[in-house]
Enzyme design. Structure first.
Site: not given
Length: 396
Positions: A89, A17, A10, A383, A206-209, A329, A239, A178
């Site tokens: 990915r 990653k 990824n 993922e 789905h919560l992250g940056n 995250g 964002r 996502h």
């Protein structure tokens, strides 16, 4: 037939990653992160199944290809020389890709053509693909697209109310992202709840940056918060999420801002960072909130309120609701965000068990709803495993 080994890559603009996944196993044989690539602080961190602690190697100034050249021997050793494919990915596949695809010249060309729809992501994904294919030219390379899961959206959910030629000729529509994560956690939710994937209905956050929500019916995405690009929808780390579409012309007219400056502001200077004036990291903001930082508290409140609004609106896509899933995250680690969000959803009769909610952090998942109330689940996403499964499906 012996279990196959799949390397999952990824690539971000300055990071890689990676995970080595063995068929039939939930844990990783090897996983790690190369970060700050292209800078003096570049490094590679990894952990094998027998390592008690992660190991780190400094790679000053290394680019993606140099980092891959250092990590691939580690992968070969962990796989005992038996690597069967590499799964990549890719964020945006447009309308063309409804499932994972083997990377050919034609597929690579299509990914490049789609890059204007995901300028922060697809070019970075392609850097990793090009580097890995140069180092392993004889292995099958498979692209797994974030957008593919959302190709099941009905037309009423993916069309914008704009002139028809812009869709037919320019492919301007809602795509969603996502998808790999939403697909994985919805399958896990059905499994945890004793329900069939083909007869279950979920709202996934789905919560992250980067953050998005999704309505999932019988294993298929029926609506989602992100759109043509990953900027639409929820407030995120940097964002803005949804803003008045006329904001661009307003800022151009009143401040003389260029399209490029407005685009950069909405993608890099907004969200949690913009509202708080402090950080895009939820952990930092929660600590600041406890210390009385008013803008940190405001940023968290706006984040949770807009998340709740999005989840509530997505119920329109479902005939019934079997539960809400928190992942990513922030979704997996912030009991505060989960609590504040669910409080805004009182119309859905949701109620959390405080002890269960507090317990679900750092990889611990499970139900967090109070008995007698609709399901609320924390499910750590994976993922990499889903990309490996999709890669195996293409090989088969």
């Amino acid at each position: 037939m012996p279990a196959r080994n799949i390397l999952v890559i990824n690539c971000g603009s300055s990071s890689i990653k990676f995970a080595l996944v063995r068929e039939g196993r939930d844990d990783f044989i090897l996983h790690g992160l190369a970060e700050r690539l292209g800078a003096n602080g570049a490094s590679l961190r990894w952990q094998g199944e027998t390592d008690e602690q992660p190991q780190t190697l400094e790679l000053p100034g290394a680019d993606h290809k140099a980092a891959l050249a250092r990590l691939l021997p580690l992968v070969a050793q962990a796989a005992q020389g038996k690597l069967h494919a590499i799964g990549h990915r890719v964020v945006h596949g447009g309308e063309r890709f409804t499932q994972a695809s083997r990377l050919t010249d034609e597929v690579l060309s299509a990914i490049r053509e789609t890059s204007p729809l995901a300028p922060l992501h697809n070019p970075a994904n392609l850097v990793g693909i090009d580097a890995a294919m140069a180092l392993y030219p004889d292995l099958p390379h498979i692209a797994v697209f974030d957008t593919a899961f959302h190709q099941s959206l009905p037309e009423r959910a993916y069309r914008y109310a704009i002139p028809e030629p812009l869709y037919r000729e320019q492919h301007v529509r809602r795509y969603g992202f996502h998808g790999t994560s939403h697909r994985y956690v919805s399958h896990k939710a059905a499994e945890m709840s004793g329900l069939a994937v083909g007869d279950s209905y979920w709202l996934s956050a789905h919560l992250g940056n980067g953050s998005s929500t999704c309505a999932i019916a019988n294993g298929q995405s029926r609506d989602t918060s992100m759109g043509l690009t990953p900027l639409e929808g929820l407030m995120m780390g940097t964002r803005s999420g949804d803003v008045d579409p006329n904001l661009h012309s307003h800022l151009a007219r009143t401040l003389g801002w260029s399209l490029e400056k407005i685009d950069h502001m909405l993608n890099h200077d907004s969200g949690l960072l913009g509202l708080s004036g402090l950080s895009n990291d939820m952990r930092t903001l929660e600590h600041a909130r406890e210390q009385g930082h008013a803008n940190a508290a405001l940023a968290i409140e706006v984040f949770c309120y807009r998340l709740a609004k999005s989840l509530a609106s997505l119920t329109c896509a479902l005939p019934r609701l079997d539960g809400i899933i928190f992942t990513g995250g922030i979704g997996e680690n912030s009991a505060l965000v989960r609590n504040l969000t669910v409080k805004h959803l009182h119309v859905l009769n949701l109620e959390l068990d405080g002890e269960a909610n507090a317990r679900c952090v750092r990889g611990v998942g499970g139900p967090i709803h109070l008995a007698g109330h609709p399901r609320v689940l924390v499910i750590p996403t994976n993922e990499e495993k889903q990309i490996a499964l999709d890669t195996l499906a293409v090989l088969d």
